[in-house]
Every structure is written in structure tokens, then in C-alpha cells.
Design an enzyme around this catalytic site. Structure first.
Site, mmCIF file in Angstrom:
data_model
loop_
_atom_site.group_PDB
_atom_site.id
_atom_site.type_symbol
_atom_site.label_atom_id
_atom_site.label_comp_id
_atom_site.label_asym_id
_atom_site.label_seq_id
_atom_site.Cartn_x
_atom_site.Cartn_y
_atom_site.Cartn_z
ATOM 1 N N LYS A 34 0.805 -1.232 0.000
ATOM 2 C CA LYS A 34 0.000 0.000 0.000
ATOM 3 C C LYS A 34 0.836 1.280 0.000
ATOM 4 O O LYS A 34 0.263 2.385 -0.003
ATOM 5 C CB LYS A 34 -0.982 -0.007 1.176
ATOM 6 C CG LYS A 34 -2.119 -1.014 1.014
ATOM 7 C CD LYS A 34 -3.258 -0.754 1.993
ATOM 8 C CE LYS A 34 -4.408 -1.725 1.789
ATOM 9 N NZ LYS A 34 -4.190 -3.045 2.419
ATOM 10 N N LYS A 47 -2.123 -1.330 10.655
ATOM 11 C CA LYS A 47 -2.221 -2.421 9.676
ATOM 12 C C LYS A 47 -0.918 -2.498 8.893
ATOM 13 O O LYS A 47 -0.206 -1.502 8.745
ATOM 14 C CB LYS A 47 -3.415 -2.196 8.733
ATOM 15 C CG LYS A 47 -3.412 -0.866 8.000
ATOM 16 C CD LYS A 47 -4.720 -0.655 7.226
ATOM 17 C CE LYS A 47 -4.829 0.756 6.693
ATOM 18 N NZ LYS A 47 -6.121 1.045 6.055
ATOM 19 N N SER A 72 -8.620 -7.474 5.451
ATOM 20 C CA SER A 72 -8.501 -6.934 6.819
ATOM 21 C C SER A 72 -7.628 -7.785 7.736
ATOM 22 O O SER A 72 -7.720 -7.675 8.951
ATOM 23 C CB SER A 72 -9.865 -6.758 7.501
ATOM 24 O OG SER A 72 -10.753 -6.054 6.706
ATOM 25 N N GLN A 102 -3.117 5.022 11.000
ATOM 26 C CA GLN A 102 -4.112 5.985 10.500
ATOM 27 C C GLN A 102 -5.112 6.297 11.605
ATOM 28 O O GLN A 102 -5.437 5.404 12.395
ATOM 29 C CB GLN A 102 -4.901 5.385 9.317
ATOM 30 C CG GLN A 102 -4.049 5.011 8.126
ATOM 31 C CD GLN A 102 -4.854 4.337 7.013
ATOM 32 O OE1 GLN A 102 -5.889 3.713 7.264
ATOM 33 N NE2 GLN A 102 -4.358 4.457 5.789
ATOM 34 N N ARG A 130 -11.939 -11.234 6.537
ATOM 35 C CA ARG A 130 -12.992 -10.914 7.468
ATOM 36 C C ARG A 130 -14.314 -10.839 6.703
ATOM 37 O O ARG A 130 -14.358 -10.315 5.599
ATOM 38 C CB ARG A 130 -12.679 -9.565 8.126
ATOM 39 C CG ARG A 130 -12.977 -9.537 9.601
ATOM 40 C CD ARG A 130 -12.531 -8.212 10.169
ATOM 41 N NE ARG A 130 -11.151 -8.287 10.650
ATOM 42 C CZ ARG A 130 -10.727 -7.656 11.727
ATOM 43 N NH1 ARG A 130 -11.556 -6.925 12.440
ATOM 44 N NH2 ARG A 130 -9.477 -7.728 12.102
ATOM 45 N N ARG A 165 -10.244 -1.350 -8.968
ATOM 46 C CA ARG A 165 -11.248 -1.105 -7.912
ATOM 47 C C ARG A 165 -10.707 -0.042 -6.980
ATOM 48 O O ARG A 165 -9.572 -0.134 -6.536
ATOM 49 C CB ARG A 165 -11.559 -2.390 -7.142
ATOM 50 C CG ARG A 165 -12.900 -2.312 -6.413
ATOM 51 C CD ARG A 165 -13.128 -3.535 -5.533
ATOM 52 N NE ARG A 165 -12.615 -3.313 -4.203
ATOM 53 C CZ ARG A 165 -12.405 -4.279 -3.312
ATOM 54 N NH1 ARG A 165 -12.658 -5.530 -3.605
ATOM 55 N NH2 ARG A 165 -11.948 -3.983 -2.120
ATOM 56 N N GLU A 220 -7.839 2.261 -0.365
ATOM 57 C CA GLU A 220 -6.929 1.434 -1.156
ATOM 58 C C GLU A 220 -7.419 1.382 -2.605
ATOM 59 O O GLU A 220 -8.554 1.716 -2.912
ATOM 60 C CB GLU A 220 -6.777 0.021 -0.586
ATOM 61 C CG GLU A 220 -8.052 -0.780 -0.526
ATOM 62 C CD GLU A 220 -7.813 -2.234 -0.097
ATOM 63 O OE1 GLU A 220 -6.735 -2.782 -0.398
ATOM 64 O OE2 GLU A 220 -8.715 -2.817 0.522
ATOM 65 N N GLU A 279 -7.326 -1.475 -5.747
ATOM 66 C CA GLU A 279 -7.074 -2.909 -5.934
ATOM 67 C C GLU A 279 -6.890 -3.230 -7.414
ATOM 68 O O GLU A 279 -7.838 -3.128 -8.196
ATOM 69 C CB GLU A 279 -8.257 -3.713 -5.381
ATOM 70 C CG GLU A 279 -8.429 -3.541 -3.885
ATOM 71 C CD GLU A 279 -8.330 -4.864 -3.157
ATOM 72 O OE1 GLU A 279 -7.629 -5.763 -3.658
ATOM 73 O OE2 GLU A 279 -8.956 -4.988 -2.100
HETATM 74 N N1 LIG Z 1 -8.317 4.556 8.744
HETATM 75 C C1 LIG Z 1 -9.420 3.785 8.764
HETATM 76 N N2 LIG Z 1 -10.608 4.291 9.221
HETATM 77 C C2 LIG Z 1 -11.717 3.515 9.254
HETATM 78 N N3 LIG Z 1 -11.756 2.217 8.893
HETATM 79 C C3 LIG Z 1 -10.616 1.659 8.441
HETATM 80 C C4 LIG Z 1 -9.403 2.404 8.338
HETATM 81 N N4 LIG Z 1 -8.441 1.573 7.849
HETATM 82 C C5 LIG Z 1 -9.034 0.380 7.670
HETATM 83 N N5 LIG Z 1 -10.342 0.419 8.024
HETATM 84 C C6 LIG Z 1 -11.292 -0.706 7.980
HETATM 85 O O1 LIG Z 1 -10.553 -1.912 7.836
HETATM 86 C C7 LIG Z 1 -10.879 -2.569 6.603
HETATM 87 C C8 LIG Z 1 -9.607 -3.154 5.968
HETATM 88 O O2 LIG Z 1 -8.677 -2.131 5.689
HETATM 89 P P1 LIG Z 1 -8.058 -1.925 4.251
HETATM 90 O O3 LIG Z 1 -7.163 -0.745 4.319
HETATM 91 O O4 LIG Z 1 -9.137 -1.907 3.228
HETATM 92 O O5 LIG Z 1 -7.133 -3.217 4.072
HETATM 93 P P2 LIG Z 1 -7.350 -4.616 3.290
HETATM 94 O O6 LIG Z 1 -6.359 -4.576 2.187
HETATM 95 O O7 LIG Z 1 -7.053 -5.654 4.309
HETATM 96 O O8 LIG Z 1 -8.754 -4.660 2.755
HETATM 97 C C9 LIG Z 1 -11.573 -1.522 5.769
HETATM 98 O O9 LIG Z 1 -12.512 -2.114 4.901
HETATM 99 C C10 LIG Z 1 -12.239 -0.619 6.809
HETATM 100 O O10 LIG Z 1 -13.501 -1.157 7.225
HETATM 101 MG MG LIG Z 2 -9.928 -3.274 1.866
#
Ligand SMILES: Nc1ncnc2c1ncn2[C@@H]1O[C@H](COP(=O)(O)OP(=O)(O)O)[C@@H](O)[C@H]1O
Ligand SMILES: [Mg+2]
Length: 307
Positions: free
Chosen positions: A96, A139, A146, A180, A226, A264, A279, A281
Site C-alpha cells: 500500500k 495495519k 482486513s 491511520q 474478514r 477497484r 486502497e 485494488e
Molecule cells: N483509517 C481507517 N478508518 C476507518 N476504517 C478503516 C481504516 N483503515 C481500515 N479500516 C477498515 O478496515 C478494513 C480493511 O482495511 P483496508 O485498508 O481496506 O485493508 P485490506 O487490504 O485488508 O482490505 C476496511 O474495509 C475498513 O472497514
Molecule cells: Mg480493503
């Protein structure tokens, strides 16, 4: 040994030998267009990739613990075959940190502090980077579904301690970490995924918020992703504008590759309710075909035109 029967391979992981259920209609739609497919496990050593002129990455979600192996695999496939999307695009997208490239091009991303394992940050150095109040997210930069992602409360000492442990454990195994603020408007407004096919907007879905609490070791053991709750969504003009701007930026980053077969763009609302990029994709996204009528046909048309 998988005996090739088709000219297009859909790459999946061993845990999903029949693809993700959302992708099953894709096989039918492709067959109707004269494009039969084989579903093939990406890290199955017996597969002869040269038997497939084209390979489409689908549910290869178990690579996040071994991204280098996955990137090697994409390059190897490309020696014999055409990979949709191409290996250089996938390599850029696996980590990322690509969000920094998008930010430099003026795109709005979720505000992020990046922690590099090379810097050997101690607990105190990690702690000083936490926000003073409110919830925040830790993360790894390489993740999907997730996994290894946790939400913490800066106002609670035990929660901060768990966050330090989480970050330290990721850094200790050489993983880069993102810190974040938790953007709380996602709770009411959800996340929006915009799907583009051949650079054209196809459809969008709403994803419910996913993060409730800290990452707990062991809890996700053997869990590929998840559980996500999705519904159809009409994107706002602001969301469409950000999605379109991402597609335009990608055409600059990969001028020889544009338009990409699929893109995406996942957006969440910031504190001013403006969409910011969570993100993008380009490797193995779900397309959520079941939530948008016509979407699987549109995607199958685009694939059929390329193979
Ligand atoms: N800064 C953030 N604020 C709110 N929700 C977050 C944030 N970062 C991640 N999330 C939640 O966690 C989930 C997974 O994070 P994401 O960055 O999309 O990683 P992944 O690649 O695992 O999908 C997101 O779909 C969202 O629901
Ligand atoms: Mg995601």
C-alpha cells in the site's frame, strides 16, 4: 497435475479451489462468450502456465504472508502467458505504499503515518506517533481481507499497549506498518468500492465498516478474510470524481498498460465527509457481481475481448 482444458486460467488459492462464490457466475458468462476457463491454484507447482495464453488473477488471497513469492509467480507467468492485470501493475499494487504515489499526484488518501522496519523503532518511538485522542488503526502495508489489522483507542492505556505490541510484532518480522486515525464517518456512511472495467466506470457497492477492536493474535488464524457485508451503492458525484481521477493517474503511472482491465477504488469518508482513498485494488479484488445486475456480463465482455 492439472490438465489444461481451456485457454484462460482463473488463478485462485488452495483454500478456494472453486473460486470465491462471487466469481462463479463469471465462469458461466465467459463460457457463454466462447471463453471456457480452468480454475488453477496459483502456487500449485504442477501447473504448466505455458499451456494458458491468458491468466486472470482472482481469489489468490493467501499471498499476503509471502508477497515476494507471489510477485515472482506473476513475473514467471508473464514469461509464458499474458497476465490480466500485468505483473508490473500487480507488483506496484501489492504494497500500500503505492498510496504515496497517488498522494504525490494530488489524490486524497487516508492520512497515514508510515513505520518502516529498517528504522528499528522502539516502543516509545511508536507511541509518540499515535494520535493524542480518538481511535486509530494499525495495519501492515501488505494485506488483504482486513488481516493483521486492528483498531485502538488512544484514550485507553491498555488499548495503546496492545497497539504498540501489534506494531512491534509486524515490524519485527520486517513488515512495513501504516498508522491511520480511524475515520469515524465510515460507521454511518460505510465504505464505497468503485469498479472500473477497461477504464470505464462499471458499478459500485457499499461495504459496512469492518473494524471493531484490537488485532488479537490467533483470532484470525486460518481465516482468509474478514466477513464483509455489502449492498448496492450509487456513488456520489464526489466519489465518482475521485475514482475517475485514480483511473487517470494510473494511466500516467502505467502509460503502456492503460486502460487496465480492472481497477477497484475503495473510498471512505473523512471528517468533512469528503471521500478519501483507502486502497486501490489492481491484483485480486472482489468485484461483488451479485450486487449489481449487468456487471458480470460487462466484465466478461471485456475479458472476452482481450483473450
Ligand atoms: N483509517 C481507517 N478508518 C476507518 N476504517 C478503516 C481504516 N483503515 C481500515 N479500516 C477498515 O478496515 C478494513 C480493511 O482495511 P483496508 O485498508 O481496506 O485493508 P485490506 O487490504 O485488508 O482490505 C476496511 O474495509 C475498513 O472497514
Ligand atoms: Mg480493503
Amino acid at each position: 497435475m492439472t490438465e489444461p482444458t481451456a485457454r484462460l486460467a482463473l488463478a485462485t488459492c488452495a483454500e478456494l479451489p472453486d473460486l470465491d462464490p462471487d466469481d462463479v457466475p463469471l465462469r458461466d458468462a465467459l463460457r457463454e462468450r466462447g471463453v471456457p476457463t480452468d480454475v488453477v491454484v496459483w502456487d500449485d507447482p504442477t501447473v504448466d502456465w505455458s499451456a494458458y495464453p491468458h491468466v486472470l488473477i482472482r481469489s489468490t488471497w493467501d499471498y499476503t504472508d509471502r508477497p515476494a513469492q507471489f510477485a515472482d509467480w506473476t513475473r514467471r507467468v508473464e514469461q509464458y502467458s499474458t497476465l490480466l492485470n500485468p505483473a508490473d501493475v500487480v507488483a506496484w499494487n501489492i504494497d500500500k505504499t503505492y498510496l504515496r504515489d497517488l498522494e504525490q499526484r494530488g489524490l486524497p488518501i487516508v492520512p497515514t503515518i508510515w513505520l518502516d522496519p529498517e528504522r528499528n523503532l522502539n516502543a516509545r518511538a511508536i507511541h509518540t506517533r499515535f494520535p493524542a485522542f480518538g481511535d486509530f488503526v494499525i495495519k501492515p502495508t501488505v494485506s488483504a481481507g482486513s488481516r493483521d489489522t486492528g483498531r485502538y483507542d488512544a484514550g485507553e492505556t491498555p488499548s495503546r499497549s496492545l497497539a504498540i505490541t501489534h506494531a512491534k510484532n509486524l515490524l519485527a518480522v520486517g513488515r512495513r506498518v501504516m498508522l491511520q486515525r480511524y475515520l469515524t464517518n465510515v460507521d454511518a456512511e460505510g465504505e464505497t468500492a468503485l469498479v472500473y472495467v477497461d477504464g470505464e466506470f462499471s458499478h459500485a457497492v457499499r461495504k459496512e465498516p469492518l473494524l471493531e477492536g484490537p488485532y488479537r493474535a490467533g483470532e484470525q488464524e486460518g481465516v482468509l478474510f474478514r466477513e464483509e457485508v455489502m449492498s448496492p451503492r450509487d456513488p456520489s458525484p464526489e466519489e465518482r470524481a475521485v475514482g475517475d481521477a485514480v483511473v487517470a493517474a494510473l494511466a500516467e503511472v502505467f502509460p503502456d498498460r492503460a486502460p487496465l482491465l480492472y481497477t477497484r477504488v475503495d473510498l471512505i469518508p473523512d471528517d468533512e465527509h469528503k471521500p478519501v482513498i483507502l486502497e486501490v485494488e489492481l491484483a485480486e479484488p472482489s468485484f461483488f457481481f451479485a450486487h449489481s445486475s449487468g456487471s458480470v456480463e460487462r466484465f466478461a465482455d471485456a475479458v472476452a475481448a482481450r483473450v
